[in-house]
Scaffold this motif. Structure first.
Motif, mmCIF file in Angstrom:
data_model
loop_
_atom_site.group_PDB
_atom_site.id
_atom_site.type_symbol
_atom_site.label_atom_id
_atom_site.label_comp_id
_atom_site.label_asym_id
_atom_site.label_seq_id
_atom_site.Cartn_x
_atom_site.Cartn_y
_atom_site.Cartn_z
ATOM 1 N N THR A 228 0.831 -1.616 -0.204
ATOM 2 C CA THR A 228 -0.121 0.137 -0.112
ATOM 3 C C THR A 228 0.714 1.730 0.362
ATOM 4 O OG1 THR A 228 -0.206 0.056 2.531
ATOM 5 C CG2 THR A 228 -1.557 -1.402 1.343
ATOM 6 N N GLN A 229 1.826 1.490 0.699
ATOM 7 C CA GLN A 229 2.714 2.573 0.800
ATOM 8 C C GLN A 229 3.931 2.570 -0.372
ATOM 9 O OE1 GLN A 229 5.721 2.096 4.326
ATOM 10 N NE2 GLN A 229 4.110 1.632 5.409
ATOM 11 N N ILE A 230 3.593 1.457 -1.607
ATOM 12 C CA ILE A 230 4.486 1.431 -3.199
ATOM 13 C C ILE A 230 3.619 2.163 -4.006
ATOM 14 C CG2 ILE A 230 5.667 0.364 -4.380
ATOM 15 C CD1 ILE A 230 6.043 -1.496 -2.558
ATOM 16 N N GLY A 231 2.197 1.828 -3.064
ATOM 17 C CA GLY A 231 1.362 2.425 -4.247
ATOM 18 C C GLY A 231 0.572 3.513 -4.418
ATOM 19 N N THR A 232 0.724 3.705 -2.979
ATOM 20 C CA THR A 232 0.263 5.576 -2.864
ATOM 21 C C THR A 232 1.336 6.268 -3.078
ATOM 22 O OG1 THR A 232 1.649 5.465 -0.111
ATOM 23 C CG2 THR A 232 -1.150 5.089 -1.221
ATOM 24 N N ARG A 233 2.931 6.310 -3.140
ATOM 25 C CA ARG A 233 4.389 6.451 -3.916
ATOM 26 C C ARG A 233 4.628 7.182 -4.610
ATOM 27 N NH1 ARG A 233 10.581 4.887 -2.225
ATOM 28 N NH2 ARG A 233 11.129 7.195 -2.240
ATOM 29 N N CYS A 234 3.973 6.088 -5.573
ATOM 30 C CA CYS A 234 3.694 6.379 -6.930
ATOM 31 C C CYS A 234 3.352 7.668 -8.099
ATOM 32 C CB CYS A 234 3.023 4.812 -7.780
ATOM 33 S SG CYS A 234 3.802 2.990 -7.739
ATOM 34 N N ASN A 235 3.711 7.823 -8.805
ATOM 35 C CA ASN A 235 3.342 9.268 -9.323
ATOM 36 C C ASN A 235 2.651 8.892 -10.146
ATOM 37 O OD1 ASN A 235 2.946 11.974 -10.542
ATOM 38 N ND2 ASN A 235 5.533 11.459 -12.149
ATOM 39 N N ARG A 236 1.447 9.305 -9.400
ATOM 40 C CA ARG A 236 -0.492 9.330 -10.412
ATOM 41 C C ARG A 236 -0.522 10.258 -11.982
ATOM 42 N NH1 ARG A 236 -3.222 10.104 -4.340
ATOM 43 N NH2 ARG A 236 -5.232 10.218 -6.556
ATOM 44 N N GLN A 237 0.577 11.117 -11.969
ATOM 45 C CA GLN A 237 0.767 11.560 -13.252
ATOM 46 C C GLN A 237 1.410 11.218 -14.400
ATOM 47 O OE1 GLN A 237 -0.633 14.443 -12.337
ATOM 48 N NE2 GLN A 237 -0.983 14.161 -10.502
ATOM 49 N N THR A 238 1.550 10.335 -14.271
ATOM 50 C CA THR A 238 1.945 9.069 -15.437
ATOM 51 C C THR A 238 1.481 8.332 -15.842
ATOM 52 O OG1 THR A 238 3.494 8.186 -14.080
ATOM 53 C CG2 THR A 238 4.265 10.598 -15.071
ATOM 54 N N LYS A 239 1.043 7.125 -16.705
ATOM 55 C CA LYS A 239 0.341 6.554 -17.395
ATOM 56 C C LYS A 239 1.294 4.858 -16.597
ATOM 57 C CE LYS A 239 -0.744 3.085 -20.586
ATOM 58 N NZ LYS A 239 -0.624 3.157 -22.338
ATOM 59 N N THR A 240 2.624 5.042 -16.327
ATOM 60 C CA THR A 240 3.431 4.084 -15.546
ATOM 61 C C THR A 240 3.139 3.854 -14.611
ATOM 62 O OG1 THR A 240 4.961 3.925 -17.690
ATOM 63 C CG2 THR A 240 5.824 2.481 -15.321
ATOM 64 N N GLY A 241 2.795 5.559 -14.059
ATOM 65 C CA GLY A 241 2.769 5.072 -12.426
ATOM 66 C C GLY A 241 1.824 4.583 -11.820
ATOM 67 N N LEU A 242 0.271 5.572 -12.291
ATOM 68 C CA LEU A 242 -1.217 5.048 -12.192
ATOM 69 C C LEU A 242 -0.866 3.213 -12.259
ATOM 70 C CD1 LEU A 242 -2.914 8.096 -13.817
ATOM 71 C CD2 LEU A 242 -2.540 6.923 -11.673
ATOM 72 N N GLU A 243 -0.024 2.457 -13.314
ATOM 73 C CA GLU A 243 -0.288 0.908 -13.897
ATOM 74 C C GLU A 243 0.027 0.360 -12.473
ATOM 75 O OE1 GLU A 243 1.772 1.179 -17.240
ATOM 76 O OE2 GLU A 243 0.046 0.910 -18.639
ATOM 77 N N ASN A 244 1.534 1.167 -12.093
ATOM 78 C CA ASN A 244 2.473 0.385 -10.632
ATOM 79 C C ASN A 244 0.981 0.923 -10.171
ATOM 80 O OD1 ASN A 244 4.528 0.464 -12.186
ATOM 81 N ND2 ASN A 244 5.479 2.267 -12.100
ATOM 82 N N ALA A 245 0.439 1.612 -9.570
ATOM 83 C CA ALA A 245 -0.300 2.049 -7.992
ATOM 84 C C ALA A 245 -1.386 0.779 -8.386
ATOM 85 C CB ALA A 245 -1.355 2.957 -8.371
ATOM 86 N N VAL A 246 -2.047 0.839 -9.159
ATOM 87 C CA VAL A 246 -3.267 -0.473 -9.488
ATOM 88 C C VAL A 246 -2.450 -2.035 -8.989
ATOM 89 C CG1 VAL A 246 -4.776 -1.407 -11.011
ATOM 90 C CG2 VAL A 246 -4.345 1.011 -11.220
ATOM 91 N N ASP A 247 -1.775 -2.069 -9.454
ATOM 92 C CA ASP A 247 -1.061 -3.318 -9.366
ATOM 93 C C ASP A 247 -0.445 -3.783 -8.035
ATOM 94 O OD1 ASP A 247 0.302 -5.672 -10.763
ATOM 95 O OD2 ASP A 247 2.604 -4.964 -9.220
ATOM 96 N N ALA A 248 0.212 -2.288 -7.614
ATOM 97 C CA ALA A 248 0.575 -2.374 -5.513
ATOM 98 C C ALA A 248 -0.804 -2.904 -4.767
ATOM 99 C CB ALA A 248 1.312 -0.700 -5.452
ATOM 100 N N PHE A 249 -2.132 -1.830 -5.286
ATOM 101 C CA PHE A 249 -2.981 -1.714 -4.662
ATOM 102 C C PHE A 249 -3.644 -3.586 -4.451
ATOM 103 C CE2 PHE A 249 -3.051 2.392 -4.396
ATOM 104 C CZ PHE A 249 -2.619 3.202 -3.258
ATOM 105 N N GLN A 250 -3.594 -3.921 -5.839
ATOM 106 C CA GLN A 250 -4.217 -4.946 -5.704
ATOM 107 C C GLN A 250 -3.485 -6.820 -5.721
ATOM 108 O OE1 GLN A 250 -6.916 -5.168 -10.478
ATOM 109 N NE2 GLN A 250 -4.004 -5.824 -10.767
ATOM 110 N N ARG A 251 -1.742 -6.342 -5.120
ATOM 111 C CA ARG A 251 -1.528 -7.003 -4.142
ATOM 112 C C ARG A 251 -1.339 -6.893 -3.203
ATOM 113 N NH1 ARG A 251 2.569 -9.265 -7.833
ATOM 114 N NH2 ARG A 251 3.228 -8.224 -9.711
#
Length: 631
Positions: A228-251
Motif C-alpha cells: 500500500t505504501q508503494i502504491g501511494t508513492r507512485c506518480n499518479r501523473q504518469t501512465k506508468t505510475g498509475l499502472e504501478n499503483a493499480v498493481d500495488a493495491f491489487q497485490r
C-alpha cells in the motif's frame, strides 16, 4: 525521497550467496516515513504502559471491598482511560498522515491511504535454537552460530524495509524462511520459549505469544502494508505510475486476503477477519480509483460516447467507496477503524458520484441530436446509464426535445452540486482531513466547476425544473481483482540446510545421537549399495550378505555424515547362504529405540531373492507412519 540504503550488488554478494539477503532501510534516516514509524514505536510503548496501569487498577477494584480505596482506584482508572484515549487519537493521527506517503512531485489528486507497518520487539533466537540443535539433532550447536545470526539479522532488517520491490522480496524471503524454521525447531508438542511481541497497527495494544504463527501472520500483514505504501508513492501523473499503483493495491489486497483465509484465529485485532475484509475492500477501491485516473489521464473529450463511458466508470468508483464506508461503520470494525478513514471513504464516494452527475449533465446540455448522429446508438448508450427514468420521460424523447434535455441536465447538475457540498461539509467536520490542503483544493475546484456549469444554463423556472435526476448505473470495463501473493518467485535457501534434508531432519522426528556402523566385506563386496547425499539411501540389498544377517555392524565410507544403520536379524540366526528362503523384512532405523518414542520409521524395501551376482534395483525407502511392531 530516498529512505533506503542501496542494496549490495550481486557480484559483491556472490561469495556469500548462502547467507545473502537484502538490507532494510537505515533506521536512523531522517525521512518522513521513518519519523512516523519512530513516533508509532514511542506511542506503542506509552499505550502498553497505560494498558498495564488500567489492568492493575481493574484488578485492585475487583479485589478490594474498602470504599475509600475503591473511590481512589476509580479516580485513577478514569485518568488512565482518558490518557489511553488521547494516545489512541495520536496513533490515529499517524495512520491518517497520508501526505507523507504520497509522491513527492506536485500533484492535484485526492490522497490515497496507506497502512502503517506493524511494530515489533527484538527477538533473540540464539539460546533456544542452540539448545534445540544440541538436544534434538545431537549436533555441535556452536557450528550453527552464523546461521542463527543470519536469521536474526534478516528479522531485524524486516523491521525497516525499503519502499520498493526489494523491500517486499525481503519480507517474503523472511516469511518463507520462517517456514523452514518452524519445521526445524518448533515441535507441535511443546513451546520453544521464544516470545514474539507485535503491536496492533490501529490500537497500539501489544500481543505476545510463543506461537510462531503470530510472527508469520504479522510479516504477511507488513507485506500487504508495504504494497500500500508503494502504491501511494507512485506518480499518479504518469501512465506508468498509475499502472504501478493499480498493481500495488491489487497485490496488497491479495496478501491481506491470503492472510484472512490462512490465519483465521489471529489474536491481534488489526488481523481479525472483519478488519481484513474492510482493508481488502479499501485497497480494491483505491485500485479502482487509480483505474479511473488512468483512463482520464490523457484528458476527457467533450464527446457523447466518451462522456457516457466516463460517467459509468466514475460512478463505479463512487459505488465501491460507498461500500467501503458502509463496511467501516459496521460492528465490530467501527470501534477501531480510524475515524478519518471512514470519513475519507464517504467524501470520495460523494465526490465521484458528483462527477458522474456532472458528466451526464454535460452530455445533456452540450450535445443536441444532429441529423448526422446515430439516433439508435445514442438512445441505447443513454438508456444504459439509468435503472429507471423519471415519470413521463423517455430516452428518445429527451434526445429529440431540447427543453427536456436541458431540464434533465440541470437536474443532474443540482444533484452534482449537492454531492459536492456534502463532501466539503464532511471534510470540514474532520480535523485531520481539513488539514490536507490538496484534498480541499480538489473538492473546491470540482464544486466551482459544477456551479459554473449550472450558471451557464437558462435561468427560467417552471414546474418541469423540479425533475429529480435518476441514479446512475455504475459500470466498468476495467474491473480490479485481488492478486494472490506469488511466493514461489522469491528463491530462498534454508539457513539450516546443513542439519540435513528437511523431510527427514525436522522437529517432528526424534533421533538418537549418530553412531558408526562397520561391515566386513566378503569377496570384495558389501552386499548392498548406497545412493544420494546425506542421509544416504540403500539402493539394493543382497539377502544373503552379512549386512542382512548381522544384528549390528559398522559402515563408514568417508561420507559427509554417518547415521545409525541397524540391519535386524532374520528369524533364523544361522541360515545356509546358498538357501534361497525369503528373509524377513529388514529395517533402516534412524536411532529409533522403541515404538513409543519413535515418531516414524524409515523402512527399506523388501530383500531380493538371488545371489550377490544378480542385483535388482529397488525403490528408495519411504517414510511410514505405522503401528506395526519393531523387531
Amino acid at each position: 525521497m530516498t529512505d533506503a540504503l542501496p542494496p549490495p550488488s550481486r557480484a559483491a554478494a556472490a561469495p556469500a550467496e548462502d547467507s545473502y539477503f537484502r538490507k532494510g532501510c537505515n533506521p536512523l534516516a531522517e525521512t518522513g516515513r521513518s519519523k512516523l514509524q519512530n513516533q508509532r514505536a514511542v506511542l506503542n510503548q506509552q499505550i502498553l504502559k497505560a494498558v498495564r496501569l488500567r489492568a492493575g487498577a481493574e484488578n485492585l477494584l475487583r479485589a478490594t471491598n474498602n470504599n475509600k480505596v475503591r473511590e481512589q482506584v476509580l479516580l485513577e482508572l478514569s485518568f488512565v482511560n482518558s490518557d489511553l484515549q488521547i494516545l489512541k487519537e495520536e496513533l490515529e493521527g499517524l495512520n491518517i498522515s497520508v501526505e507523507v506517503y504520497q509522491n513527492t512531485e506536485e500533484t492535484f489528486s485526492i490522497p490515497l491511504v496507506p497502512l502503517g507497518l506493524k511494530e515489533t520487539k527484538e527477538v533473540d533466537f540464539t539460546v533456544p535454537l542452540k539448545d534445540f540443535i544440541l538436544e534434538h539433532y545431537s549436533e555441535d550447536s556452536s557450528e550453527y552460530e552464523d546461521e542463527i545470526a543470519d536469521l536474526m539479522d534478516l528479522r531485524q532488517a524486516c523491521r525497516t524495509p525499503s519502499r520498493d520491490e526489494a523491500g517486499t522480496e525481503m519480507l517474503i524471503s523472511y516469511f518463507l524462511q520462517l517456514g523452514y524454521v518452524e519445521n526445524r525447531f518448533f515441535p507441535p508438542t511443546r513451546h520453544m520459549g521464544i516470545l514474539f511481541t507485535w503491536y496492533d497497527s490501529f490500537t497500539g495494544v501489544p500481543v505476545c505469544q510463543q506461537n510462531l504463527l503470530l510472527e508469520k501472520a504479522s510479516i504477511l500483514f507488513n507485506i500487504g502494508a508495504l504494497y500500500t505504501q508503494i502504491g501511494t508513492r507512485c506518480n499518479r501523473q504518469t501512465k506508468t505510475g498509475l499502472e504501478n499503483a493499480v498493481d500495488a493495491f491489487q497485490r496488497a489486497a491479495g496478501v491481506l486476503s491470503y492472510l484472512k483465509e490462512t490465519f483465521t484465529h489471529t489474536p491481534s485485532y488489526d488481523m481479525s477477519p472483519a478488519m481484513l475484509n474492510v482493508l481488502v475492500k479499501m485497497m480494491l477501491a483505491q485500485a479502482q480509483e487509480c483505474v479511473f485516473e488512468q483512463i482520464s489521464l490523457p484528458g476527457i473529450r467533450n464527446e457523447f460516447f466518451t462522456l457516457v463511458k466516463m460517467t459509468q466508470e466514475v460512478a463505479k468508483v463512487g459505488e465501491v467507496y460507498m461500500l467501503v464506508n458502509t463496511a467501516m461503520n459496521q460492528e465490530p470494525v467501527k470501534e477501531n477503524i480510524p475515524y478519518s478513514w471512514s470519513k475519507l471513504a464517504q467524501i470520495k464516494s460523494d465526490h465521484y458520484k458528483a462527477l458522474a452527475h456532472y458528466f451526464i449533465a454535460t452530455i445533456l446540455c452540450d450535445h443536441e441530436l444532429q441529423s448526422s448522429d446515430d439516433e439508435d446508438q445514442q438512445e441505447k448508450a443513454l438508456s444504459q446509464l439509468y435503472d429507471y427514468m423519471p415519470e413521463g420521460l423517455m430516452v428518445l424523447t429527451i434526445l429529440k426535445d431540447k427543453v427536456q434535455r436541458k431540464q434533465l441536465g440541470k437536474a443532474h447538475l443540482r444533484k452534482a452540486i449537492v454531492y459536492h457540498e456534502e463532501a466539503l461539509r464532511v471534510c470540514g467536520l474532520c480535523k485531520k482531513l481539513r488539514n490536507i490542503d490538496v484534498l480541499q483544493e480538489v473538492l473546491t475546484a470540482a464544486h466551482k466547476r459544477s456551479l459554473l456549469k449550472y450558471a451557464q444554463q437558462d435561468k427560467e423556472d417552471d414546474f418541469l425544473s423540479l425533475i429529480q435526476a435518476p441514479d446512475i448505473l455504475p459500470k466498468t470495463e476495467h474491473k480490479v481483482e485481488t492478486v494472490a501473493p506469488q511466493f514461489s518467485k522469491v528463491k530462498v535457501k534454508d539457513f539450516f540446510h546443513r542439519l540435513g534434508p528437511l523431510s527427514v531432519f525436522s522437529a517432528k522426528q526424534r533421533w538418537t545421537a549418530p553412531r558408526t556402523i562397520r561391515f566386513r566385506c566378503e569377496a570384495g563386496e558389501l552386499g548392498f549399495s548406497l545412493k544420494g547425499g546425506s542421509p544416504v539411501q540403500t539402493y539394493c540389498l543382497d539377502p544373503v550378505c552379512s549386512a542382512a544377517h548381522s544384528k549390528s555392524a559398522t559402515y563408514s565410507v568417508g561420507m559427509q555424515k554417518t547415521y545409525s544403520l541397524i540391519c535386524l536379524a532374520m528369524e533364523e540366526d544361522k541360515i545356509d547362504q546358498t538357501k534361497k528362503a525369503p528373509p524377513k523384512l529388514p529395517f533402516l532405523s534412524w536411532g529409533t529405540k522403541n515404538r513409543q518414542k519413535a515418531a516414524s520409521t524409515l523402512c527399506l524395501p523388501s530383500a531380493v531373492d538371488g545371489s550377490s551376482q544378480i542385483k535388482k534395483k529397488l525403490s528408495p525407502f519411504t517414510l511410514l507412519n505405522t503401528e506395526s511392531s519393531l523387531y
